[in-house]
Structure formats: C-alpha cells, structure tokens
Design a protein around this motif. Structure first.
Motif, PDB file in Angstrom:
ATOM      1  N   LEU A  47      17.746  18.569 -33.876  1.00 59.82           N
ATOM      2  CA  LEU A  47      16.541  18.981 -33.155  1.00 59.82           C
ATOM      3  C   LEU A  47      16.559  18.261 -31.806  1.00 59.82           C
ATOM      4  N   ASP A  48      16.716  19.002 -30.752  1.00 61.88           N
ATOM      5  CA  ASP A  48      16.804  18.427 -29.406  1.00 61.88           C
ATOM      6  C   ASP A  48      15.504  18.711 -28.659  1.00 61.88           C
ATOM      7  N   GLY A  49      14.666  17.685 -28.544  1.00 59.22           N
ATOM      8  CA  GLY A  49      13.376  17.849 -27.877  1.00 59.22           C
ATOM      9  C   GLY A  49      13.476  17.958 -26.366  1.00 59.22           C
ATOM     10  N   GLN A  50      14.643  17.680 -25.796  1.00 57.93           N
ATOM     11  CA  GLN A  50      14.857  17.724 -24.343  1.00 57.93           C
ATOM     12  C   GLN A  50      13.780  16.931 -23.597  1.00 57.93           C
ATOM     13  N   GLY A  51      13.536  15.740 -24.109  1.00 51.75           N
ATOM     14  CA  GLY A  51      12.460  14.912 -23.576  1.00 51.75           C
ATOM     15  C   GLY A  51      12.631  14.475 -22.143  1.00 51.75           C
ATOM     16  N   HIS A  52      13.867  14.418 -21.652  1.00 52.99           N
ATOM     17  CA  HIS A  52      14.077  13.986 -20.265  1.00 52.99           C
ATOM     18  C   HIS A  52      13.282  14.836 -19.280  1.00 52.99           C
ATOM     19  N   ALA A  53      13.062  16.103 -19.633  1.00 52.04           N
ATOM     20  CA  ALA A  53      12.316  16.977 -18.725  1.00 52.04           C
ATOM     21  C   ALA A  53      10.822  16.667 -18.736  1.00 52.04           C
ATOM     22  N   ALA A  54      10.330  16.030 -19.807  1.00 50.47           N
ATOM     23  CA  ALA A  54       8.887  15.833 -19.975  1.00 50.47           C
ATOM     24  C   ALA A  54       8.425  14.403 -19.761  1.00 50.47           C
ATOM     25  N   TRP A  55       9.274  13.407 -19.971  1.00 50.62           N
ATOM     26  CA  TRP A  55       8.829  12.021 -19.883  1.00 50.62           C
ATOM     27  C   TRP A  55       8.204  11.666 -18.541  1.00 50.62           C
ATOM     28  N   PRO A  56       8.673  12.203 -17.413  1.00 44.04           N
ATOM     29  CA  PRO A  56       8.002  11.879 -16.146  1.00 44.04           C
ATOM     30  C   PRO A  56       6.556  12.357 -16.088  1.00 44.04           C
ATOM     31  N   TYR A  57       6.185  13.297 -16.968  1.00 48.20           N
ATOM     32  CA  TYR A  57       4.813  13.803 -16.987  1.00 48.20           C
ATOM     33  C   TYR A  57       3.893  12.953 -17.866  1.00 48.20           C
ATOM     34  N   ASN A  58       4.445  11.966 -18.560  1.00 52.17           N
ATOM     35  CA  ASN A  58       3.641  11.085 -19.396  1.00 52.17           C
ATOM     36  C   ASN A  58       3.047   9.990 -18.514  1.00 52.17           C
ATOM     37  N   ASP A  59       1.773  10.136 -18.220  1.00 51.40           N
ATOM     38  CA  ASP A  59       1.100   9.178 -17.338  1.00 51.40           C
ATOM     39  C   ASP A  59      -0.057   8.476 -18.031  1.00 51.40           C
ATOM     40  N   CYS A  60       0.038   8.346 -19.360  1.00 53.84           N
ATOM     41  CA  CYS A  60      -1.094   7.819 -20.127  1.00 53.84           C
ATOM     42  C   CYS A  60      -1.420   6.363 -19.802  1.00 53.84           C
ATOM     43  N   GLN A  61      -0.449   5.605 -19.295  1.00 52.95           N
ATOM     44  CA  GLN A  61      -0.743   4.228 -18.910  1.00 52.95           C
ATOM     45  C   GLN A  61      -1.605   4.152 -17.648  1.00 52.95           C
ATOM     46  N   LYS A  62      -1.633   5.247 -16.876  1.00 50.04           N
ATOM     47  CA  LYS A  62      -2.406   5.269 -15.631  1.00 50.04           C
ATOM     48  C   LYS A  62      -3.570   6.243 -15.678  1.00 50.04           C
ATOM     49  N   ASN A  63      -3.522   7.197 -16.606  1.00 44.85           N
ATOM     50  CA  ASN A  63      -4.492   8.283 -16.634  1.00 44.85           C
ATOM     51  C   ASN A  63      -5.180   8.340 -17.997  1.00 44.85           C
ATOM     52  N   SER A  64      -6.441   7.993 -18.070  1.00 53.16           N
ATOM     53  CA  SER A  64      -7.176   7.991 -19.340  1.00 53.16           C
ATOM     54  C   SER A  64      -7.413   9.399 -19.870  1.00 53.16           C
ATOM     55  N   GLN A  65      -7.208  10.417 -19.037  1.00 52.59           N
ATOM     56  CA  GLN A  65      -7.379  11.812 -19.451  1.00 52.59           C
ATOM     57  C   GLN A  65      -6.024  12.517 -19.602  1.00 52.59           C
ATOM     58  N   CYS A  66      -4.999  11.765 -19.897  1.00 48.90           N
ATOM     59  CA  CYS A  66      -3.658  12.350 -19.974  1.00 48.90           C
ATOM     60  C   CYS A  66      -3.575  13.402 -21.078  1.00 48.90           C
ATOM     61  N   LYS A  67      -2.735  14.402 -20.852  1.00 49.73           N
ATOM     62  CA  LYS A  67      -2.576  15.496 -21.802  1.00 49.73           C
ATOM     63  C   LYS A  67      -1.477  15.167 -22.802  1.00 49.73           C
ATOM     64  N   PRO A  68      -1.559  15.752 -24.016  1.00 49.66           N
ATOM     65  CA  PRO A  68      -0.555  15.433 -25.042  1.00 49.66           C
ATOM     66  C   PRO A  68       0.790  16.074 -24.740  1.00 49.66           C
ATOM     67  N   LEU A  69       1.828  15.432 -25.211  1.00 48.86           N
ATOM     68  CA  LEU A  69       3.165  16.017 -25.240  1.00 48.86           C
ATOM     69  C   LEU A  69       3.534  16.238 -26.708  1.00 48.86           C
ATOM     70  N   PRO A  70       4.402  17.195 -26.999  1.00 45.76           N
ATOM     71  CA  PRO A  70       4.583  17.612 -28.389  1.00 45.76           C
ATOM     72  C   PRO A  70       5.457  16.683 -29.226  1.00 45.76           C
ATOM     73  N   ALA A  71       5.031  16.457 -30.468  1.00 47.84           N
ATOM     74  CA  ALA A  71       5.901  15.856 -31.474  1.00 47.84           C
ATOM     75  C   ALA A  71       6.971  16.873 -31.844  1.00 47.84           C
ATOM     76  N   THR A  72       8.173  16.411 -32.076  1.00 47.60           N
ATOM     77  CA  THR A  72       9.254  17.332 -32.440  1.00 47.60           C
ATOM     78  C   THR A  72       8.956  18.034 -33.754  1.00 47.60           C
ATOM     79  N   LEU A  73       8.643  17.280 -34.796  1.00 44.31           N
ATOM     80  CA  LEU A  73       8.307  17.842 -36.108  1.00 44.31           C
ATOM     81  C   LEU A  73       6.941  17.338 -36.518  1.00 44.31           C
ATOM     82  N   ARG A  74       6.034  18.246 -36.841  1.00 44.55           N
ATOM     83  CA  ARG A  74       4.709  17.848 -37.305  1.00 44.55           C
ATOM     84  C   ARG A  74       4.453  18.465 -38.677  1.00 44.55           C
ATOM     85  N   PHE A  75       4.028  17.605 -39.621  1.00 44.52           N
ATOM     86  CA  PHE A  75       3.696  18.053 -40.974  1.00 44.52           C
ATOM     87  C   PHE A  75       2.220  17.766 -41.218  1.00 44.52           C
TER      88      PHE A  75
END
Length: 319
Positions: free
Chosen positions: A122-150
């Motif tokens: 399962l290749d989440g291709q996270g390199h494309a999304a990690w720059p969009y993770n700004d939760c340390q600076k933005n209290s209203q940050c949007k979620p990024l997807p878990a690869t597998l959710r049960f």
C-alpha cells in the motif's frame, strides 16, 4: 505449498439455512481495473466488493500483481458471508492535492470475519501531501488520510502486508474488537508528520505481533478506550515509540486498561515506552500495564511518563 485453486474449493457452510456454497473469487481486473499505475480503479474495486459482499459464501476480492491507482474508498458491510481482501499487487494513493483532505484512503466498516492480506504493498504517496500538513502552525488544519482505516470491525485478521509513505497514520482502528495483526511492515521517513504506524482507539482485544514499524510519529499509539491490547515481537524505529495516550483530552470515561508490550525492540527511536496525559486534563485512567523483555538501542528517551503533554501551544487544551 497449497496453491490458490485449493482455497477456491473450500466450502462455506451457511449455519442458518444449512446450505453449502463454494468460496468464490472476485477479481478486480474482471471488473475493469487496470494495473498500469495511472488508471483510477476506484469504481472497479467498489463493484467487485459489492458483488462479493452480496454472495452468500466465502468471498475473496482479488487484486493481482500490478500497480493500481485507487482514490479514497470505503468497503462496508454487513455482508452475507466471510470476506477476504487479498492484495498481491501494489495499491497507490492519489497525489492530487484536491483529494488529500479526507480521513481515509482505504476503509473497512461494519464487518465481521474479515481478512486483509496478500503480500502486496500500500503506497500512500505521502511525499506529495506532507508539505500540506501544517497542524503545528494552524489550529484549523484539515485531516490527511490514514492508509487503512478499520471502523466497527470484529473477529478479523490483517497480515502479510506492507504500507509505505502514508499521508497520515498507516493503520487506524476505531471501535474494533478481536483483531489479530501480524507480519506487517509499516514505513515512512523519520521526518514525515503524523505518520503513526498503528493508532488504536475505543477498541478491545487487539493483538499485534511480528511487525516492523518505522515512522515519523508513534510506532503504535493507544488512546482512550483501548483495552486488552497485546503487543509482542515488534521492532520500532525510527519513530516516537509505543505510546499510551494522549489521555484526558476527551472521552472522559473511556479508560486504557490491560496493555501488554513484550519482546519488543526499539532502534534509534525518539522514545521507547511512553504514557502521556494532556495538561490540563479531563479525568482519565491508565491501568494494568505490563512492559516486559524490552530492548533499547540508541533510543533518546527509553521510558517516558508525561503528565504535562502539550505538543503545540496552538491546541486549545494546552492553554
């Protein structure tokens, strides 16, 4: 070794009607999936799942060798028989930023007697999304997807899988019971944000064994409502260790109890074994916890009990 055709002849006995049905394989390629790494195969996977779920016997959704691009998708029950999701090839997540902001890449919900396995990737291709993770600076940050959710899964198994470069957590369990996870490899770079290996909440009777986990966050995290969790023969590193918590932020009466971590090795991890509570905190309980036969190699903080946990001043609980 018995081949695939052997398993195709196993009979599934319907204990309610007394009928016997042969197991049946639903190959996603026959539903139009193309393993070229470019074609969006979401619709083909969903149609294969729906037919398999409707079948009254032992159903197997088969993903053969190849690279299959897959958008965010949820496979749901209840189904008319036991289900197996067999991944032999590689599944790739989208890299379009417009498709990042969801909590799930591949989800399974409201199922019992589910098996997810196959030796695939399962290749989440996270390199494309990690720059969009700004939760340390933005209290209203949007979620990024878990690869597998049960979610709401019972009496099931996950084994012989490899997850790489998840956009967020590799595997997330919520409201699950009696799940056995083994022989899995979960990998993301040490500097990848929030890429927990296995995140567990409001779940019980979870077994994790023979796992190799290296991430940018907790190798395994257990939050409120995690009970009767058995972890053994796990290698962790890099990562933030095996963590209980953060406790006390919400779910005041969902305690963490009955945690066993045995025969585990930590190599170059930031932490080893950790229990953390928010400050300030709602009332919480963590009890009946056993750490046994643990090996630490170059772990910065081998054992941490932190009752003043505050990862960012932007978080309301930290103020």
């Amino acid at each position: 070794m018995q081949n695939e055709s052997y398993y195709d002849t196993i009979l599934y006995v319907d204990v309610y009607s007394g009928s016997a049905l042969p197991s049946k394989t639903f190959d996603v390629v026959k539903y139009g999936a193309v393993g070229d790494g470019k074609t969006d195969n979401t619709e083909a996977f969903v149609r294969a799942w729906k037919d398999a779920c409707s079948y009254g016997g032992r159903s197997r959704v088969w993903i053969p060798r190849g690279t299959f691009l897959l958008d965010s998708v949820s496979f749901e029950g209840s189904c008319n028989g036991s289900m197996a999701f067999l991944i032999k090839g590689t599944l790739k997540a989208p890299t379009d930023p417009a498709k990042f902001y969801t909590d799930t890449w591949i989800g399974f919900r409201y199922l019992s007697d589910l098996t997810v396995k196959g030796g695939g990737v399962l290749d989440g291709q996270g390199h494309a999304a990690w720059p969009y993770n700004d939760c340390q600076k933005n209290s209203q940050c949007k979620p990024l997807p878990a690869t597998l959710r049960f979610d709401f899964i019972t009496n099931s198994r996950v084994y012989n899988l490899r997850s790489i470069n998840s956009k967020s957590s590799h595997i997330n369990l919520f409201a699950c019971e009696n799940i056995n996870m083994s022989h899995i490899t979960l990998r993301a770079p040490a500097d990848s944000p929030n890429t927990d290996g296995i995140h567990i909440g409001s779940s019980t009777k979870i077994k994790i064994s023979h796992a190799d986990i290296g991430t940018g966050d907790d190798c395994i995290s257990m939050v409120s409502g995690s009970q009767n969790i058995d972890i053994h023969d796990v290698s962790c590193g890099p990562g933030h260790g095996i963590s209980i918590g953060s406790l006390g932020r919400s779910h005041e009466h969902e305690y963490v109890m009955g945690i066993s971590v045995r025969n585990c090795t930590f190599i170059g991890s930031d932490n080893g074994l950790r229990i953390k509570t928010w400050a300030p905190s709602l009332y919480s309980v963590a009890s009946d916890i056993v750490f046994q036969d643990i090996i630490m190699k170059n772990s910065r903080n081998p054992i941490v009990i932190d009752q003043q946990y505050c990862p960012s001043p932007l978080i309301a609980m930290c103020r």
